[in-house]
Design an enzyme around this catalytic site. Structure first.
Site, PDB file in Angstrom:
ATOM      1  N   HIS A 130      53.587 116.762  47.184  1.00 58.16           N
ATOM      2  CA  HIS A 130      54.372 115.593  46.755  1.00 58.16           C
ATOM      3  C   HIS A 130      55.466 116.043  45.785  1.00 58.16           C
ATOM      4  O   HIS A 130      55.420 117.143  45.242  1.00 58.16           O
ATOM      5  CB  HIS A 130      53.473 114.568  46.049  1.00 58.16           C
ATOM      6  CG  HIS A 130      52.612 113.777  46.994  1.00 58.16           C
ATOM      7  ND1 HIS A 130      51.393 114.229  47.431  1.00 58.16           N
ATOM      8  CD2 HIS A 130      52.812 112.574  47.596  1.00 58.16           C
ATOM      9  CE1 HIS A 130      50.867 113.334  48.256  1.00 58.16           C
ATOM     10  NE2 HIS A 130      51.708 112.326  48.383  1.00 58.16           N
ATOM     11  N   LYS A 134      55.157 112.905  40.520  1.00 57.07           N
ATOM     12  CA  LYS A 134      53.839 112.284  40.774  1.00 57.07           C
ATOM     13  C   LYS A 134      52.895 112.517  39.595  1.00 57.07           C
ATOM     14  O   LYS A 134      52.740 113.644  39.130  1.00 57.07           O
ATOM     15  CB  LYS A 134      53.245 112.825  42.082  1.00 57.07           C
ATOM     16  CG  LYS A 134      51.967 112.106  42.480  1.00 57.07           C
ATOM     17  CD  LYS A 134      51.658 112.253  43.951  1.00 57.07           C
ATOM     18  CE  LYS A 134      50.368 111.566  44.337  1.00 57.07           C
ATOM     19  NZ  LYS A 134      50.370 110.113  44.070  1.00 57.07           N
TER      20      LYS A 134
HETATM   21  N1  LIG Z   1      49.650 103.485  48.698  1.00 58.24           N
HETATM   22  C1  LIG Z   1      50.801 103.993  49.136  1.00 58.24           C
HETATM   23  O1  LIG Z   1      51.172 103.874  50.329  1.00 58.24           O
HETATM   24  C2  LIG Z   1      51.694 104.683  48.158  1.00 58.24           C
HETATM   25  C3  LIG Z   1      51.316 104.765  46.862  1.00 58.24           C
HETATM   26  N2  LIG Z   1      52.154 105.297  45.921  1.00 58.24           N
HETATM   27  C4  LIG Z   1      51.695 105.171  44.542  1.00 58.24           C
HETATM   28  O2  LIG Z   1      52.402 104.088  43.944  1.00 58.24           O
HETATM   29  C5  LIG Z   1      52.585 104.336  42.547  1.00 58.24           C
HETATM   30  C6  LIG Z   1      54.060 104.197  42.203  1.00 58.24           C
HETATM   31  O3  LIG Z   1      54.797 105.209  42.862  1.00 58.24           O
HETATM   32  P1  LIG Z   1      56.378 105.371  42.607  1.00 58.24           P
HETATM   33  O4  LIG Z   1      57.084 104.093  42.837  1.00 58.24           O
HETATM   34  O5  LIG Z   1      56.760 106.591  43.350  1.00 58.24           O
HETATM   35  O6  LIG Z   1      56.393 105.689  41.038  1.00 58.24           O
HETATM   36  P2  LIG Z   1      57.559 105.417  39.990  1.00 58.24           P
HETATM   37  O7  LIG Z   1      57.204 106.197  38.772  1.00 58.24           O
HETATM   38  O8  LIG Z   1      58.880 105.629  40.634  1.00 58.24           O
HETATM   39  O9  LIG Z   1      57.401 103.844  39.679  1.00 58.24           O
HETATM   40  C7  LIG Z   1      56.377 103.286  38.903  1.00 58.24           C
HETATM   41  C8  LIG Z   1      56.991 102.214  38.025  1.00 58.24           C
HETATM   42  O10 LIG Z   1      55.961 101.485  37.352  1.00 58.24           O
HETATM   43  C9  LIG Z   1      56.454 101.172  36.069  1.00 58.24           C
HETATM   44  N3  LIG Z   1      55.418 100.722  35.139  1.00 58.24           N
HETATM   45  C10 LIG Z   1      54.909 101.368  34.037  1.00 58.24           C
HETATM   46  N4  LIG Z   1      54.009 100.551  33.427  1.00 58.24           N
HETATM   47  C11 LIG Z   1      53.958  99.402  34.156  1.00 58.24           C
HETATM   48  C12 LIG Z   1      53.229  98.192  34.022  1.00 58.24           C
HETATM   49  N5  LIG Z   1      52.375  97.991  33.005  1.00 58.24           N
HETATM   50  N6  LIG Z   1      53.391  97.226  34.959  1.00 58.24           N
HETATM   51  C13 LIG Z   1      54.262  97.400  35.981  1.00 58.24           C
HETATM   52  N7  LIG Z   1      55.005  98.518  36.133  1.00 58.24           N
HETATM   53  C14 LIG Z   1      54.835  99.505  35.248  1.00 58.24           C
HETATM   54  C15 LIG Z   1      57.183 102.442  35.643  1.00 58.24           C
HETATM   55  O11 LIG Z   1      58.063 102.193  34.562  1.00 58.24           O
HETATM   56  C16 LIG Z   1      57.917 102.775  36.932  1.00 58.24           C
HETATM   57  O12 LIG Z   1      59.157 102.109  37.006  1.00 58.24           O
HETATM   58  C17 LIG Z   1      51.968 105.711  42.303  1.00 58.24           C
HETATM   59  O13 LIG Z   1      50.645 105.535  41.839  1.00 58.24           O
HETATM   60  C18 LIG Z   1      51.951 106.369  43.678  1.00 58.24           C
HETATM   61  O14 LIG Z   1      50.938 107.322  43.818  1.00 58.24           O
HETATM   62  C19 LIG Z   1      53.369 105.767  46.246  1.00 58.24           C
HETATM   63  C20 LIG Z   1      53.800 105.764  47.541  1.00 58.24           C
HETATM   64  C21 LIG Z   1      52.988 105.225  48.610  1.00 58.24           C
HETATM   65  O1  LIG Z   2      53.021 109.224  44.656  1.00 56.55           O
HETATM   66  C1  LIG Z   2      53.454 109.206  45.836  1.00 56.55           C
HETATM   67  O2  LIG Z   2      54.642 109.389  46.086  1.00 56.55           O
HETATM   68  C2  LIG Z   2      52.503 108.920  46.911  1.00 56.55           C
HETATM   69  N1  LIG Z   2      51.318 108.516  46.581  1.00 56.55           N
HETATM   70  C3  LIG Z   2      50.282 108.120  47.472  1.00 56.55           C
HETATM   71  C4  LIG Z   2      49.082 109.016  47.289  1.00 56.55           C
HETATM   72  O3  LIG Z   2      48.752 109.359  46.137  1.00 56.55           O
HETATM   73  O4  LIG Z   2      48.433 109.335  48.273  1.00 56.55           O
HETATM   74  C5  LIG Z   2      50.738 107.970  48.897  1.00 56.55           C
HETATM   75  C6  LIG Z   2      51.844 108.885  49.328  1.00 56.55           C
HETATM   76  O5  LIG Z   2      51.319 110.117  49.691  1.00 56.55           O
HETATM   77  C7  LIG Z   2      52.958 109.002  48.318  1.00 56.55           C
END
Ligand SMILES: NC(=O)C1=CN([C@@H]2O[C@H](COP(=O)(O)OP(=O)(O)OC[C@H]3O[C@@H](n4cnc5c(N)ncnc54)[C@H](O)[C@@H]3O)[C@@H](O)[C@H]2O)C=CC1
Ligand SMILES: O=C(O)C1=N[C@H](C(=O)O)C[C@H](O)C1
Length: 233
Positions: A130, A134
């Site tokens: 990733h 992350k």
């Molecule tokens: N399940 C899935 O398909 C996927 C899951 N993810 C997960 O989603 C999460 C976010 O990923 P990204 O957008 O890439 O991260 P990012 O870091 O770009 O965005 C996260 C946002 O949440 C904000 N944040 C911090 N405290 C908060 C609060 N109390 N309430 C709401 N927002 C708050 C941060 O300031 C930031 O803007 C990660 O845990 C990642 O692993 C990411 C991609 C796919």
């Molecule tokens: O943090 C990410 O970007 C992603 N998080 C998810 C994970 O922890 O599996 C899903 C995806 O791989 C992207």
């Protein structure tokens, strides 16, 4: 549908684009713990940070707002969230990965593990790659894949980051600039290697899956998974 985006980072922004293109309205977009009225929303989509997800999810249950959670790294509280969802008669879907491709890959992984369980000359290992921002390792997707192998394969009872001992699935987590998410599983013997890999080319698949899940959840109560949404497996 009126959508609240809890977490307006890389995923929140990708989800906003897809939601608007499917005719939905974004009524809340926040990167903070509070300061908004969640009851304005028909559904909330949480892609925030590991230490915020549980609070955000429970706040939705308390206000009767169905919630989709894609945030990873908070699963020590998943069972408690399920309990609170039921107590509040709420609606909840968590998925470590919302993309259709990965959900197919999850099924492929389980089927392969079931077959490999018969062949004791092969050792399994996993690698996830990733982007460098992350926060958690291994990825939520890698944990789901490892747990699915454990449930299907007689030889494995645990997973661990970067170690390989009898009965343990070793997971290597690499962080490389701009990689959206790659998951790879190897079964290696002395004579050959069987490999399956899923490579995300962008965040679009994750974001589309989250919006489709939100559309599906509206009007339902209970705790569901992407298997229910996609009707696969
Ligand atoms: N399940 C899935 O398909 C996927 C899951 N993810 C997960 O989603 C999460 C976010 O990923 P990204 O957008 O890439 O991260 P990012 O870091 O770009 O965005 C996260 C946002 O949440 C904000 N944040 C911090 N405290 C908060 C609060 N109390 N309430 C709401 N927002 C708050 C941060 O300031 C930031 O803007 C990660 O845990 C990642 O692993 C990411 C991609 C796919
Ligand atoms: O943090 C990410 O970007 C992603 N998080 C998810 C994970 O922890 O599996 C899903 C995806 O791989 C992207």
């Amino acid at each position: 549908m009126k959508i609240a985006l809890l977490g307006y980072g890389k995923m929140g922004k990708a989800i906003e684009k897809i939601a608007l293109s499917r005719g939905h309205d974004i009524v809340i977009k926040t990167s903070d713990e509070g300061g908004y009225d969640i009851s304005q929303a028909d559904v909330a989509i949480d892609f925030s940070v590991p230490n915020a997800a549980f609070y955000n999810i429970v706040n939705c249950f308390k206000h009767n707002v169905p919630v989709i959670s894609g945030t990873t790294g908070w699963l020590q509280n998943y069972d408690k969230a399920v309990e609170l969802c039921k107590e509040n008669n709420g609606a909840f879907i968590y998925a470590s990965n919302f993309s259709l491709g990965v959900n197919i890959f999850f099924e492929l992984n389980k089927n392969l593990a079931r077959m490999m369980s018969q062949l004791r000359d092969y050792d399994v290992s996993m690698e996830e790659v990733h982007h460098t921002q992350k926060l958690d390792a291994p990825s939520g997707t890698a944990i789901t894949l490892a747990e699915d192998i454990i449930s299907e394969h007689a030889n494995y009872t645990e997973w661990k980051l970067e170690t390989g001992r009898e009965g343990i699935i070793p997971i290597t987590a690499k962080r490389i600039e701009n990689v959206p998410g790659t998951h790879s599983i190897d079964y290696k013997s002395e004579v050959d290697t069987i490999n399956i890999t899923h490579t995300a080319h962008s965040r679009q698949g994750f974001a589309l899956g989250a919006v489709v899940a939100a559309e599906w959840l509206l009007g339902k109560t209970g705790v569901f998974t992407m298997k229910d949404v996609l009707n696969i497996g």
